[in-house]
Design a protein around this motif. Structure first.
Motif, short mmCIF file in Angstrom:
data_model
loop_
_atom_site.label_atom_id
_atom_site.label_comp_id
_atom_site.label_asym_id
_atom_site.label_seq_id
_atom_site.Cartn_x
_atom_site.Cartn_y
_atom_site.Cartn_z
N GLY A 1 0.79 -1.23 0.00
CA GLY A 1 0.00 0.00 0.00
C GLY A 1 0.82 1.27 0.00
N MET A 2 2.09 1.19 -0.43
CA MET A 2 2.93 2.38 -0.46
C MET A 2 2.39 3.36 -1.51
SD MET A 2 5.26 1.67 1.80
CE MET A 2 6.44 2.96 1.48
N LYS A 3 2.44 4.65 -1.17
CA LYS A 3 1.99 5.67 -2.11
C LYS A 3 2.85 5.65 -3.38
CE LYS A 3 -0.23 9.45 -3.42
NZ LYS A 3 -1.66 9.44 -3.75
N ARG A 4 4.14 5.49 -3.18
CA ARG A 4 5.08 5.48 -4.31
C ARG A 4 6.32 4.73 -3.90
NH1 ARG A 4 9.16 9.33 -5.08
NH2 ARG A 4 10.09 9.41 -7.15
N LEU A 5 6.85 3.93 -4.82
CA LEU A 5 8.11 3.21 -4.61
C LEU A 5 9.04 3.54 -5.76
CD1 LEU A 5 7.12 -0.33 -3.30
CD2 LEU A 5 8.99 1.05 -2.42
N ASN A 6 10.23 3.99 -5.43
CA ASN A 6 11.21 4.37 -6.43
C ASN A 6 12.40 3.41 -6.39
OD1 ASN A 6 13.76 6.80 -6.82
ND2 ASN A 6 12.49 6.03 -8.47
N ILE A 7 12.73 2.83 -7.53
CA ILE A 7 13.92 1.99 -7.65
C ILE A 7 15.02 2.84 -8.26
CG2 ILE A 7 14.89 -0.04 -8.79
CD1 ILE A 7 12.07 -1.22 -8.84
N THR A 8 16.11 3.01 -7.52
CA THR A 8 17.15 3.93 -7.96
C THR A 8 18.53 3.35 -7.69
OG1 THR A 8 17.86 6.26 -7.80
CG2 THR A 8 17.10 5.22 -5.77
N GLY A 9 19.56 4.17 -7.87
CA GLY A 9 20.93 3.74 -7.64
C GLY A 9 21.79 4.94 -7.29
N THR B 1 4.29 -5.46 -6.19
CA THR B 1 3.16 -5.86 -5.35
C THR B 1 2.94 -4.90 -4.18
OG1 THR B 1 4.50 -7.25 -3.86
CG2 THR B 1 3.68 -8.26 -5.89
N LYS B 2 3.87 -3.96 -3.99
CA LYS B 2 3.84 -3.10 -2.81
C LYS B 2 3.23 -1.72 -3.07
CE LYS B 2 6.21 -6.13 -0.37
NZ LYS B 2 5.64 -6.81 0.81
N SER B 3 3.07 -1.35 -4.34
CA SER B 3 2.60 0.00 -4.66
C SER B 3 1.95 0.01 -6.04
CB SER B 3 3.76 0.99 -4.62
OG SER B 3 3.34 2.28 -5.03
N ASP B 4 0.96 0.90 -6.20
CA ASP B 4 0.36 1.11 -7.52
C ASP B 4 1.23 2.00 -8.39
OD1 ASP B 4 -1.84 -0.45 -6.96
OD2 ASP B 4 -3.01 1.22 -6.18
N ARG B 5 2.23 2.66 -7.77
CA ARG B 5 3.14 3.48 -8.55
C ARG B 5 4.58 3.08 -8.26
NH1 ARG B 5 4.53 9.96 -8.88
NH2 ARG B 5 5.73 9.74 -10.79
N LEU B 6 5.09 2.24 -9.13
CA LEU B 6 6.48 1.78 -9.03
C LEU B 6 7.29 2.49 -10.10
CD1 LEU B 6 8.52 -0.14 -7.74
CD2 LEU B 6 7.88 -1.85 -9.46
N GLU B 7 8.34 3.18 -9.66
CA GLU B 7 9.13 4.03 -10.56
C GLU B 7 10.58 3.55 -10.62
OE1 GLU B 7 10.77 8.61 -10.44
OE2 GLU B 7 8.67 8.25 -9.95
N ILE B 8 11.15 3.57 -11.80
CA ILE B 8 12.58 3.30 -11.97
C ILE B 8 13.26 4.58 -12.41
CG2 ILE B 8 14.32 2.06 -13.29
CD1 ILE B 8 12.55 -0.29 -13.50
N SER B 9 14.30 4.97 -11.68
CA SER B 9 15.14 6.11 -12.06
C SER B 9 16.41 5.54 -12.68
CB SER B 9 15.48 6.96 -10.84
OG SER B 9 14.31 7.53 -10.29
N THR B 10 16.71 5.95 -13.90
CA THR B 10 17.81 5.34 -14.67
C THR B 10 18.45 6.38 -15.57
OG1 THR B 10 18.30 3.68 -16.39
CG2 THR B 10 16.08 4.59 -16.37
N PRO C 1 3.92 -3.13 -17.69
CA PRO C 1 3.58 -1.93 -18.48
C PRO C 1 3.07 -0.75 -17.66
CG PRO C 1 1.91 -3.63 -18.76
CD PRO C 1 3.03 -4.27 -18.02
N GLY C 2 2.68 -1.00 -16.40
CA GLY C 2 2.20 0.10 -15.57
C GLY C 2 3.31 0.84 -14.85
N ILE C 3 4.54 0.49 -15.13
CA ILE C 3 5.67 1.08 -14.41
C ILE C 3 5.88 2.54 -14.83
CG2 ILE C 3 7.53 0.55 -16.05
CD1 ILE C 3 9.08 -0.56 -13.57
N THR C 4 6.44 3.33 -13.92
CA THR C 4 6.85 4.70 -14.19
C THR C 4 8.36 4.72 -14.43
OG1 THR C 4 5.09 5.69 -12.86
CG2 THR C 4 7.06 7.01 -13.18
N VAL C 5 8.82 5.48 -15.41
CA VAL C 5 10.25 5.54 -15.71
C VAL C 5 10.68 7.00 -15.84
CG1 VAL C 5 12.10 4.89 -17.29
CG2 VAL C 5 10.16 3.33 -16.94
N ARG C 6 11.77 7.37 -15.16
CA ARG C 6 12.39 8.67 -15.31
C ARG C 6 13.84 8.47 -15.73
NH1 ARG C 6 7.95 9.65 -15.37
NH2 ARG C 6 6.66 10.97 -14.04
N LYS D 1 2.59 4.76 -20.00
CA LYS D 1 1.93 6.06 -19.88
C LYS D 1 2.73 7.09 -19.09
CE LYS D 1 -2.70 4.07 -20.27
NZ LYS D 1 -2.69 4.31 -21.71
N ASP D 2 3.41 6.65 -18.03
CA ASP D 2 4.12 7.61 -17.16
C ASP D 2 5.62 7.50 -17.40
OD1 ASP D 2 4.90 9.41 -15.26
OD2 ASP D 2 3.72 8.55 -13.64
#
Length: 331
Positions: free
Chosen positions: A42-50, A68-77, A93-98, A134-135
């Motif tokens: 139920g996390m608001k946002r989860l960011n995968i970064t380095g 499985t932990k958030s509806d908004r999973l983001e990868i920063s790359t 496909p629902g992932i967020t990418v920056r 989309k994001d």
């Protein structure tokens, strides 16, 4: 809550404002993705970064668990290994990418120390868009070296209908830096003020994205205040509204402190033990008395969400000023 998972300090870029690449984590010592199952759902946002997260050979497993932990999973790359990002997006496909860039092509490649880095970043975003993700968008760390490209990049990315996230150079343990300085502060102030006004006059066609740009203007107001050495506009709630996981599996309050604010270790403790334990309370006390004054997305956005009235009032007041042809109030 929000969480950022720092998967590794290994990086193929050689950025001038970050020395993670000089201080890489050792692959054999990096956390086993299985410990991430301990992070609450139920996390608001989860960011995968380095570092660069796609350097981890088990990045797909990390994504699978955190999805499985958030509806908004983001990868920063940095987007250099765009094929790896595309493979992940194909299954998620629902992932967020920056994708990080530091300027137009020549400047970006010089500041990030990546040959053809801008080309790889652009290819990653274009292919993600073609896939229907989309994001997707870019991120830029504003400095005295690249401020001249800020408005041009915004024009480019807005015309592409992709997101554009922003930060400014900071010093902290996370960047392995204590000597980041902006020497040409007046020039940076001028450009950032123009950028804030441009965001409030967003050319985007979709209302949701225009509104997002308006509130991004407030986020950039906080960045400008940091450049000016002023107090952050909203108090920090690191360790309460947000936390970080470092490459060794430790829970940290934030990534902006001079030294890591360690609350506990997921390798040996449950998340509940860490979050409700005495060390976590001690760290929260340290956050309340912290004088670092950072304004970074990982802690600034949760602060804005906790205090929505303050940014909303500023946005409404200054949006009306821009519509009337008056200058933005940068206070």
């Amino acid at each position: 809550m929000e969480c950022a998972v720092i998967t590794t300090y290994r990086c193929n870029a050689r950025c001038s404002m970050c020395n993670a690449w000089r201080n890489p984590s050792v692959p054999s010592e990096e956390f086993d993705p299985e410990i991430l199952r301990k992070i609450p759902g139920g996390m608001k946002r989860l960011n995968i970064t380095g570092g660069e997260p796609t350097l981890r050979s088990d990045i797909r497993r990390i994504v699978e668990i955190l999805d499985t932990k958030s509806d908004r999973l983001e990868i920063s790359t940095n987007g250099y290994f765009h094929d790896r990002i595309i493979d992940i997006a194909r299954d998620f496909p629902g992932i967020t990418v920056r994708v990080s860039v530091e300027g137009l092509p020549a400047l970006n490649d010089r500041l990030r120390g990546l040959k053809d880095g801008f080309d790889h970043a652009m290819r990653a975003v274009l292919r993600l868009k073609k896939m229907g993700v989309k994001d997707v968008g870019f991120a830029m760390t504003i400095s005295g070296d690249n401020c001249r490209d800020l408005l041009d990049l915004y024009t480019l990315f807005a015309s592409m209908d992709v997101e554009f996230a922003n930060a400014v150079v900071h010093n902290s343990f996370y960047f392995f830096k204590d000597d980041n300085r902006i020497e040409n502060v007046p020039e940076v102030e001028k450009v950032m003020a123009e950028f804030i006004e441009a965001l409030l006059s967003s050319p985007r066609t979709k209302l949701k994205k225009r509104v997002k740009d308006w509130f991004r203007a407030y986020l950039n107001l906080g960045l400008l205040r940091h450049v000016q050495g002023k107090q952050r506009p909203i108090p920090c709630n690191a360790g309460t509204d947000t936390f970080f996981v470092d490459p060794w599996g430790r829970i940290l309050a934030c990534n902006g402190s001079p030294e890591p604010m360690v609350m506990g270790d997921l390798k040996t403790q449950s998340f509940e033990e860490i979050w409700t334990g005495p060390e976590a309370e001690r760290i929260r006390g340290a956050v309340r008395s912290c004088t670092q004054g950072c304004w970074m997305t990982g802690t600034a956005v949760p602060a804005m969400r906790r205090n929505p009235v303050t940014p909303a009032k500023w946005v409404i007041r200054n949006k009306l000023r821009v519509m009337r042809g008056k200058p933005v109030c940068l206070d």
